[in-house]
Design a protein around this motif. Structure first.
Motif, PDB file in Angstrom:
ATOM      1  N   GLY A   1       3.827  -1.597  -6.793  1.00 37.58           N
ATOM      2  CA  GLY A   1       4.968  -2.499  -6.707  1.00 37.58           C
ATOM      3  C   GLY A   1       5.854  -2.144  -5.535  1.00 37.58           C
ATOM      4  N   SER A   2       6.372  -3.153  -4.844  1.00 36.97           N
ATOM      5  CA  SER A   2       7.175  -2.883  -3.662  1.00 36.97           C
ATOM      6  C   SER A   2       8.436  -2.146  -4.063  1.00 36.97           C
ATOM      7  CB  SER A   2       7.483  -4.186  -2.946  1.00 36.97           C
ATOM      8  OG  SER A   2       8.727  -4.679  -3.283  1.00 36.97           O
ATOM      9  N   GLY A   3       8.781  -1.173  -3.264  1.00 32.47           N
ATOM     10  CA  GLY A   3       9.974  -0.379  -3.542  1.00 32.47           C
ATOM     11  C   GLY A   3       9.721   0.784  -4.474  1.00 32.47           C
ATOM     12  N   SER A   4       8.473   1.073  -4.872  1.00 35.81           N
ATOM     13  CA  SER A   4       8.189   2.228  -5.734  1.00 35.81           C
ATOM     14  C   SER A   4       8.512   3.499  -4.965  1.00 35.81           C
ATOM     15  CB  SER A   4       6.715   2.257  -6.153  1.00 35.81           C
ATOM     16  OG  SER A   4       6.405   1.122  -6.914  1.00 35.81           O
ATOM     17  N   GLY A   5       9.386   4.317  -5.543  1.00 35.87           N
ATOM     18  CA  GLY A   5       9.810   5.534  -4.858  1.00 35.87           C
ATOM     19  C   GLY A   5       8.908   6.708  -5.180  1.00 35.87           C
ATOM     20  N   PRO A   6       9.074   7.811  -4.451  1.00 36.07           N
ATOM     21  CA  PRO A   6       8.284   9.007  -4.718  1.00 36.07           C
ATOM     22  C   PRO A   6       8.475   9.481  -6.160  1.00 36.07           C
ATOM     23  CG  PRO A   6       9.448   9.204  -2.633  1.00 36.07           C
ATOM     24  CD  PRO A   6       9.976   7.980  -3.306  1.00 36.07           C
ATOM     25  N   GLY A   7       7.376   9.863  -6.776  1.00 32.23           N
ATOM     26  CA  GLY A   7       7.416  10.352  -8.153  1.00 32.23           C
ATOM     27  C   GLY A   7       7.260   9.270  -9.203  1.00 32.23           C
ATOM     28  N   THR A   8       7.237   8.010  -8.804  1.00 37.23           N
ATOM     29  CA  THR A   8       7.086   6.915  -9.762  1.00 37.23           C
ATOM     30  C   THR A   8       5.674   6.968 -10.347  1.00 37.23           C
ATOM     31  OG1 THR A   8       8.583   5.555  -8.448  1.00 37.23           O
ATOM     32  CG2 THR A   8       7.205   4.412 -10.073  1.00 37.23           C
ATOM     33  N   PRO A   9       5.552   6.932 -11.690  1.00 37.50           N
ATOM     34  CA  PRO A   9       4.205   6.962 -12.279  1.00 37.50           C
ATOM     35  C   PRO A   9       3.526   5.590 -12.173  1.00 37.50           C
ATOM     36  CG  PRO A   9       5.852   6.924 -14.014  1.00 37.50           C
ATOM     37  CD  PRO A   9       6.604   7.000 -12.709  1.00 37.50           C
ATOM     38  N   VAL A  10       2.262   5.599 -11.811  1.00 41.99           N
ATOM     39  CA  VAL A  10       1.442   4.381 -11.770  1.00 41.99           C
ATOM     40  C   VAL A  10       0.101   4.707 -12.402  1.00 41.99           C
ATOM     41  CG1 VAL A  10       2.509   3.320  -9.742  1.00 41.99           C
ATOM     42  CG2 VAL A  10       0.657   4.930  -9.442  1.00 41.99           C
ATOM     43  N   THR A  11      -0.523   3.709 -12.984  1.00 36.96           N
ATOM     44  CA  THR A  11      -1.833   3.903 -13.605  1.00 36.96           C
ATOM     45  C   THR A  11      -2.923   3.561 -12.601  1.00 36.96           C
ATOM     46  OG1 THR A  11      -0.930   3.352 -15.764  1.00 36.96           O
ATOM     47  CG2 THR A  11      -3.310   3.237 -15.530  1.00 36.96           C
ATOM     48  N   VAL A  12      -3.860   4.481 -12.430  1.00 35.39           N
ATOM     49  CA  VAL A  12      -5.018   4.259 -11.561  1.00 35.39           C
ATOM     50  C   VAL A  12      -6.267   4.460 -12.408  1.00 35.39           C
ATOM     51  CG1 VAL A  12      -3.840   4.948  -9.441  1.00 35.39           C
ATOM     52  CG2 VAL A  12      -5.070   6.665 -10.769  1.00 35.39           C
TER      53      VAL A  12
ATOM     54  N   TRP B   1       0.842  -1.193   0.000  1.00 35.38           N
ATOM     55  CA  TRP B   1       0.000   0.000   0.000  1.00 35.38           C
ATOM     56  C   TRP B   1       0.878   1.244   0.000  1.00 35.38           C
ATOM     57  CZ3 TRP B   1      -4.930  -0.098  -1.087  1.00 35.38           C
ATOM     58  CH2 TRP B   1      -5.632  -1.272  -0.878  1.00 35.38           C
ATOM     59  N   THR B   2       0.493   2.189  -0.854  1.00 36.82           N
ATOM     60  CA  THR B   2       1.210   3.460  -0.942  1.00 36.82           C
ATOM     61  C   THR B   2       0.231   4.570  -1.277  1.00 36.82           C
ATOM     62  OG1 THR B   2       3.083   4.584  -1.979  1.00 36.82           O
ATOM     63  CG2 THR B   2       1.767   3.180  -3.389  1.00 36.82           C
ATOM     64  N   GLU B   3       0.637   5.793  -0.974  1.00 36.87           N
ATOM     65  CA  GLU B   3      -0.219   6.945  -1.266  1.00 36.87           C
ATOM     66  C   GLU B   3       0.201   7.538  -2.604  1.00 36.87           C
ATOM     67  OE1 GLU B   3      -1.501  11.153   0.792  1.00 36.87           O
ATOM     68  OE2 GLU B   3      -0.898   9.466   2.054  1.00 36.87           O
ATOM     69  N   VAL B   4      -0.807   7.889  -3.425  1.00 34.24           N
ATOM     70  CA  VAL B   4      -0.534   8.470  -4.745  1.00 34.24           C
ATOM     71  C   VAL B   4      -1.337   9.764  -4.906  1.00 34.24           C
ATOM     72  CG1 VAL B   4       0.018   6.270  -5.863  1.00 34.24           C
ATOM     73  CG2 VAL B   4      -2.339   7.062  -5.830  1.00 34.24           C
ATOM     74  N   ARG B   5      -0.893  10.581  -5.847  1.00 37.50           N
ATOM     75  CA  ARG B   5      -1.578  11.847  -6.148  1.00 37.50           C
ATOM     76  C   ARG B   5      -1.794  11.903  -7.664  1.00 37.50           C
ATOM     77  NH1 ARG B   5       1.398  15.782  -3.470  1.00 37.50           N
ATOM     78  NH2 ARG B   5      -0.144  15.666  -1.815  1.00 37.50           N
TER      79      ARG B   5
END
Length: 197
Positions: A115-126, A95-99
């Motif tokens: 994905g585990s280890g996703s750092g700040p600023g990593t793009p993800v599709t929601v 679980w991670t927070e996204v904007r």
């Protein structure tokens, strides 16, 4: 095998044929069985088709309303711990927070599994709804067809059970009524058989 000899050949639709031994109860039972069969088939097919169509329509509407949006990770997803490293799969997610920014320009935040280890600023599709809120990924057309088919079958069988059970109940009641009438006739005529022999 000997029982079959006593029964004689099977005659189809005997309850509708002219026969001096045919009773009114036989005709009523025949119509009840036919009506229950027709209602069972019609109710099952119509309810199943209606339910499948409604589910498929709802899922198609859902597919048109939900949109993929690119979001950025705000807080890093937890990395794999050394203790869990050996049993963790390569695609482990945390679980991670996204904007993200909605279509109307408003900023939103939410929690997703990334994905585990996703750092700040990593793009993800929601996936978002028209108001920009997080929603589940919509079903594909093939998943929707399968879901609609299964729900249609379940609803169809359930709807068909009602007239089938009702027809069996009415038929059982007619059978009990016929047996009572037969007992009454036998009680009246049975003692006379001894005098005829």
């Amino acid at each position: 095998m000997p029982l079959k000899a006593f029964r004689g050949p099977k005659v189809w639709l005997w309850r509708w044929r002219r026969n001096p031994l045919r009773r009114r109860a036989d005709v009523v039972e025949a119509w009840v069985v036919l009506g229950a069969f027709l209602l069972t088939v019609l109710a099952g097919v119509l309810a199943g088709l209606a339910a499948a169509g409604a589910v498929e329509h709802g899922l198609a509407r859902e597919r048109t309303l939900r949109r993929p949006t690119v979001a950025r990770v705000v807080t890093p997803a937890p990395a794999k711990s050394a203790a869990r490293e050996d049993r963790a799969s390569a695609g482990e997610r945390g679980w991670t927070e996204v904007r993200w920014t909605a279509a109307d320009g408003s900023a939103h935040t939410g929690r997703i599994r990334a994905g585990s280890g996703s750092g700040p600023g990593t793009p993800v599709t929601v996936w978002t709804d028209p108001r920009g809120r997080l929603v589940e990924r919509p079903t594909t057309a093939s998943e929707a067809a399968l879901r609609a088919t299964l729900i249609g079958l379940l609803v169809g069988v359930s709807a068909a059970a009602v007239p089938c059970v009702a027809g069996l109940a009415v038929r059982g009641r007619l059978e009990r009524r016929r047996m009572r009438a037969w007992d009454t006739e036998w009680a009246r005529l049975g003692p006379q058989w001894g005098r005829m022999v």
